[in-house]
Design an enzyme around this catalytic site. Structure first.
Site, mmCIF file in Angstrom:
data_model
loop_
_atom_site.group_PDB
_atom_site.id
_atom_site.type_symbol
_atom_site.label_atom_id
_atom_site.label_comp_id
_atom_site.label_asym_id
_atom_site.label_seq_id
_atom_site.Cartn_x
_atom_site.Cartn_y
_atom_site.Cartn_z
ATOM 1 N N ARG A 1 -22.662 29.260 49.431
ATOM 2 C CA ARG A 1 -23.992 29.446 48.853
ATOM 3 C C ARG A 1 -24.534 30.764 49.395
ATOM 4 N NH1 ARG A 1 -27.822 24.498 50.258
ATOM 5 N NH2 ARG A 1 -26.518 23.313 48.862
ATOM 6 N N TYR B 1 -18.055 17.005 34.093
ATOM 7 C CA TYR B 1 -16.754 17.027 33.428
ATOM 8 C C TYR B 1 -15.691 16.727 34.469
ATOM 9 C CZ TYR B 1 -12.369 18.336 31.408
ATOM 10 O OH TYR B 1 -11.070 18.294 30.994
ATOM 11 N N SER C 1 -24.766 18.243 43.581
ATOM 12 C CA SER C 1 -24.951 18.673 42.192
ATOM 13 C C SER C 1 -24.460 20.094 41.967
ATOM 14 C CB SER C 1 -26.434 18.599 41.828
ATOM 15 O OG SER C 1 -26.844 17.256 41.892
ATOM 16 N N LYS D 1 -0.379 9.261 0.477
ATOM 17 C CA LYS D 1 -1.419 8.230 0.393
ATOM 18 C C LYS D 1 -1.255 7.153 1.463
ATOM 19 C CE LYS D 1 -1.702 4.925 -3.043
ATOM 20 N NZ LYS D 1 -2.163 4.407 -4.344
ATOM 21 N N ARG E 1 -4.680 10.496 -6.819
ATOM 22 C CA ARG E 1 -6.144 10.361 -6.767
ATOM 23 C C ARG E 1 -6.698 10.506 -5.354
ATOM 24 N NH1 ARG E 1 -6.789 4.822 -9.687
ATOM 25 N NH2 ARG E 1 -4.553 4.747 -9.286
ATOM 26 N N ASN F 1 -6.730 3.728 -3.674
ATOM 27 C CA ASN F 1 -6.225 4.852 -4.468
ATOM 28 C C ASN F 1 -6.971 6.153 -4.230
ATOM 29 O OD1 ASN F 1 -4.149 3.510 -6.024
ATOM 30 N ND2 ASN F 1 -5.824 2.335 -6.906
HETATM 31 C C1 UD1 Z 1 0.911 -2.029 -10.954
HETATM 32 C C2 UD1 Z 1 1.266 -3.130 -11.941
HETATM 33 C C3 UD1 Z 1 -0.023 -3.694 -12.565
HETATM 34 C C4 UD1 Z 1 -0.943 -4.188 -11.455
HETATM 35 C C5 UD1 Z 1 -1.199 -3.072 -10.443
HETATM 36 C C6 UD1 Z 1 -1.924 -3.651 -9.248
HETATM 37 C C7 UD1 Z 1 3.401 -2.417 -12.858
HETATM 38 C C8 UD1 Z 1 4.102 -1.857 -14.029
HETATM 39 N N1 UD1 Z 1 2.094 -2.597 -12.981
HETATM 40 O O1 UD1 Z 1 0.254 -1.016 -11.693
HETATM 41 O O2 UD1 Z 1 0.300 -4.773 -13.430
HETATM 42 O O3 UD1 Z 1 -2.149 -4.623 -12.019
HETATM 43 O O4 UD1 Z 1 0.045 -2.535 -9.953
HETATM 44 O O5 UD1 Z 1 -2.279 -2.619 -8.364
HETATM 45 O O6 UD1 Z 1 4.021 -2.717 -11.856
HETATM 46 N N2 UD1 Z 1 5.430 2.786 -6.772
HETATM 47 C C9 UD1 Z 1 6.700 3.181 -6.418
HETATM 48 N N3 UD1 Z 1 7.411 3.936 -7.299
HETATM 49 C C10 UD1 Z 1 6.921 4.288 -8.517
HETATM 50 C C11 UD1 Z 1 5.637 3.860 -8.879
HETATM 51 C C12 UD1 Z 1 4.915 3.103 -7.977
HETATM 52 O O7 UD1 Z 1 7.157 2.887 -5.325
HETATM 53 O O8 UD1 Z 1 7.631 4.961 -9.263
HETATM 54 C C13 UD1 Z 1 4.644 2.011 -5.801
HETATM 55 C C14 UD1 Z 1 3.359 2.728 -5.417
HETATM 56 O O9 UD1 Z 1 3.566 3.555 -4.282
HETATM 57 C C15 UD1 Z 1 2.422 1.574 -5.132
HETATM 58 C C16 UD1 Z 1 2.956 0.437 -6.019
HETATM 59 O O10 UD1 Z 1 4.259 0.805 -6.381
HETATM 60 O O11 UD1 Z 1 2.491 1.147 -3.784
HETATM 61 C C17 UD1 Z 1 2.093 0.237 -7.271
HETATM 62 O O12 UD1 Z 1 2.096 1.434 -7.999
HETATM 63 P P1 UD1 Z 1 0.931 1.856 -8.979
HETATM 64 O O13 UD1 Z 1 1.242 3.140 -9.598
HETATM 65 O O14 UD1 Z 1 -0.367 1.707 -8.288
HETATM 66 O O15 UD1 Z 1 1.090 0.690 -10.063
HETATM 67 P P2 UD1 Z 1 0.239 0.558 -11.367
HETATM 68 O O16 UD1 Z 1 0.964 1.220 -12.457
HETATM 69 O O17 UD1 Z 1 -1.145 0.903 -11.095
HETATM 70 MG MG MG Z 2 -2.153 1.518 -9.279
#
Ligand code: UD1
Ligand code: MG
Length: 430
Positions: A413, A339, A378, A22, A15, A221
Site C-alpha cells: 500500500r 471474482y 477488500s 433440427k 422451417r 418444426n
Molecule cells: C408424417 C406423416 C403424417 C403425420 C406426421 C406427424 C408420413 C407420410 N406422414 O408427416 O401422417 O401426421 O408425420 O408429424 O409419414 N424423415 C426422414 N426421412 C425423410 C422424411 C422424414 O427420416 O425422408 C423423418 C423426419 O426427420 C421426422 C419424421 O421422419 O423426424 C417425420 O417427417 P415429416 O417430414 O415431419 O413427416 P410429415 O410428412 O410431416
Molecule cells: Mg412434419
C-alpha cells in the site's frame, strides 16, 4: 419386453431456419434427439437412428454420448419420405417402435401404451381442432382404415380431426414385407411410411389407434415450437423437483436443466437458473443467481451470484455479484463483488468485497491456493500462481504476487498523506 426402436431423424427441418440440424436443437440443455433416445432406452436395447441431412455431425454427437446406438443412412435422393427412411433398416426384435427425432416430449408411459396389446400395428392418434398439416386417420369400427396425407386429401377428408401423430408399433414381419412394396405414387412423390397401414388393412390385419396427448406428440418444426416445447419441459422438470421437496418461489421464473439434480432441502428463489449437470444439495439459491455444471452443498448463493462450470462449494456463503469459476470452496465466505477463478480455498476463510483472483496473464490460466482462516481484505488482487497458507491476514488493497507463509500478514500500500485545508485552496471559501 423385447422391442426394437427406430428413430427417424433424416429430415431437413427447413422451417427451423438454422444451420444446426433440427434434431440437435436443445430443450432444457439436451438435444431433442437425445430426449427421444433416452425415452427409447427406457423400453429397448436395440435402437437405430435413421440419418441423412448432416448425418456425420449428428452421428458424431450421438457417438460421443451413447455407446450402443446403431445408424442407418437413408438413400434420400432415391427414396425420399418417411417410408424411404425405413428402407434397409434392420430390426432385431419381433416388433419395432418407430419414433420421430423431433418429438422431445414423448414420455416412456406413452411408449408403453403404444407397445401394449396384440394388434398387428398400434398407431398414435391425436384429436385436434385444427388438423392442418397432419395426415388424417380414417377410423372405422374402432380400427384404423386408412391414413390420407393432407396434400392427398379430398375436401371431405380435410375435415377429419383425428390425425396421425407419426409414432407406430409394428410387427417386424409386416415391415419386412411392406417396406419394399412402398411406392411414391402420391402428391409429394415421396415414399410414405403411412402406406403400410393401407397394406395391413387390405390383408385383414388389425391396426389399432392409440389416442395420445397432443402436448407430447406434437413435432417441433420451428423456433416457435421449440420455445413452446421448452415451456412444457420446464414445467415438467419443476413439478418433478417440487414433488421431491425442492421449494421454489415463483416457479415459472426458474430454469432447470434436465440433467440437474437436487438432494435434501433446497430453496430456489425467483429468476434462478440451474444449468448443466449441476448437483444441488441442501442449499439456498437466491434471486437471479446462475449455477452452471457445479456442485453446491450446504451453501447459499446470491442474490445475483454466478457459479460457473466445475466449481464445488461446500458449507460456503456466496453473496451478491460474486463470480466463481472452476474453484473448490469449503467453508468460505465471499459476501460481495468478487471474482474467484481456478482457486481452492479452505475452511474459515473470508474474502472481502472486491477481491479478484488474477488467474489469466493473457496466455495461460494459473491456480490460487488459499488455506484455512485467511482474512482477505477488500479490494485485494491475488496474482496467480500463488499460495497463501493458513492463518494469514491480507490487508485491504494489497496486490498479492508472492506466496504468504502461515501466520503472516501481507500488505502492499502506498502511504496515505493528508494536505491541510487543500479543499478550500482548490475550490475557494464557501
Ligand atoms: C408424417 C406423416 C403424417 C403425420 C406426421 C406427424 C408420413 C407420410 N406422414 O408427416 O401422417 O401426421 O408425420 O408429424 O409419414 N424423415 C426422414 N426421412 C425423410 C422424411 C422424414 O427420416 O425422408 C423423418 C423426419 O426427420 C421426422 C419424421 O421422419 O423426424 C417425420 O417427417 P415429416 O417430414 O415431419 O413427416 P410429415 O410428412 O410431416
Ligand atoms: Mg412434419
Amino acid at each position: 419386453m423385447s422391442i426394437s426402436v427406430v428413430i427417424l431423424a433424416a429430415g431437413q427441418g427447413t422451417r427451423m431456419k438454422s444451420s444446426t440440424p433440427k434434431v440437435l436443437h436443445e430443450i432444457s440443455g439436451k438435444s431433442m434427439l437425445f430426449h427421444a433416445i433416452d425415452a427409447a432406452k427406457d423400453v429397448s436395447d436395440d435402437i437405430t437412428v435413421v440419418l441423412y441431412h448432416q448425418a456425420e455431425r449428428i452421428q458424431k454427437e450421438i457417438e460421443e454420448a451413447y455407446e450402443d446406438i446403431r445408424f442407418h443412412m437413408q438413400d434420400a435422393q432415391k427414396f425420399p419420405g418417411t417410408g424411404g427412411a425405413m428402407k434397409g433398416v434392420e430390426v432385431r426384435h419381433s416388433k419395432a417402435l418407430i419414433l420421430n427425432g423431433d418429438m422431445p416430449l414423448v414420455t416412456t408411459d406413452s411408449l408403453h401404451a403404444l407397445m401394449e396389446g396384440d394388434a398387428d400395428i398400434n398407431m398414435s392418434v391425436i384429436e385436434l381442432d385444427d388438423p392442418s398439416g397432419y395426415g388424417r386417420v380414417v377410423i372405422l369400427d374402432g380400427n384404423v382404415h386408412e391414413i390420407v396425407e393432407e396434400k392427398d386429401c379430398i375436401p371431405a377428408q380435410k375435415e377429419i380431426k383425428t390425425v396421425n401423430a407419426g409414432v407406430y408399433c409394428v410387427k417386424k414381419e409386416l415391415l419386412d414385407r411392406y417396406i419394399p412394396l412402398l411406392s411414391n405414387d402420391n402428391a409429394q412423390a415421396e415414399y410414405y411410411l403411412t402406406d403400410i397401414i393401407k397394406m395391413a388393412v387390405e390383408e385383414g390385419k388389425t391396426v389399432h389407434p392409440v389416442i395420445v396427448q397432443e402436448e407430447e406428440f406434437k413435432g417441433v418444426n420451428s423456433k416457435l415450437d421449440l420455445a413452446h416445447a421448452e415451456e412444457i419441459m420446464q414445467n415438467r422438470i419443476r413439478t418433478k423437483w417440487m414433488k421431491a421437496g425442492v421449494s421454489m418461489r415463483l416457479p415459472e421464473t426458474i430454469y432447470i436443466d434436465s440433467r440437474a439434480t437436487f438432494e435434501g432441502e433446497c430453496m430456489l428463489e425467483n429468476g434462478v437458473s440451474i444449468q448443466g449437470s449441476s448437483r444441488i444439495i441442501a442449499s439456498h439459491i437466491k434471486t437471479h443467481s446462475v449455477i452452471e455444471d457445479s456442485h453446491i452443498e450446504n451453501s447459499d448463493v446470491g442474490p445475483i451470484g454466478r457459479i460457473r462450470p466445475q466449481s464445488r462449494l461446500v458449507d460456503t456463503h456466496i453473496g451478491n455479484f460474486v463470480e466463481v469459476k472452476k474453484s473448490t470452496l469449503a467453508g468460505v465466505k465471499a459476501g460481495h463483488l468478487a471474482y474467484i477463478g481456478d482457486s481452492s480455498i479452505d475452511e474459515g476463510t473470508n474474502l472481502g468485497a472486491g477481491v479478484i483472483t488474477c488467474n489469466y496473464d493473457g496466455k495461460n490460466k494459473y491456480r490460487t491456493v488459499i488455506g484455512k482462516n485467511v482474512f482477505v481484505g477488500s479490494d485485494t488482487q491475488i496474482v496467480a500462481p500463488v499460495t497463501i497458507e493458513d492463518d494469514v491476514l491480507i490487508a485491504a488493497g494489497t496486490t498479492v504476487n508472492k506466496d504468504v507463509a502461515k501466520g503472516d500478514m501481507a500488505i502492499s500500500r502506498t502511504q496515505m498523506k493528508t494536505v491541510k485545508n487543500f479543499f478550500y485552496k482548490f475550490f475557494g471559501d464557501k
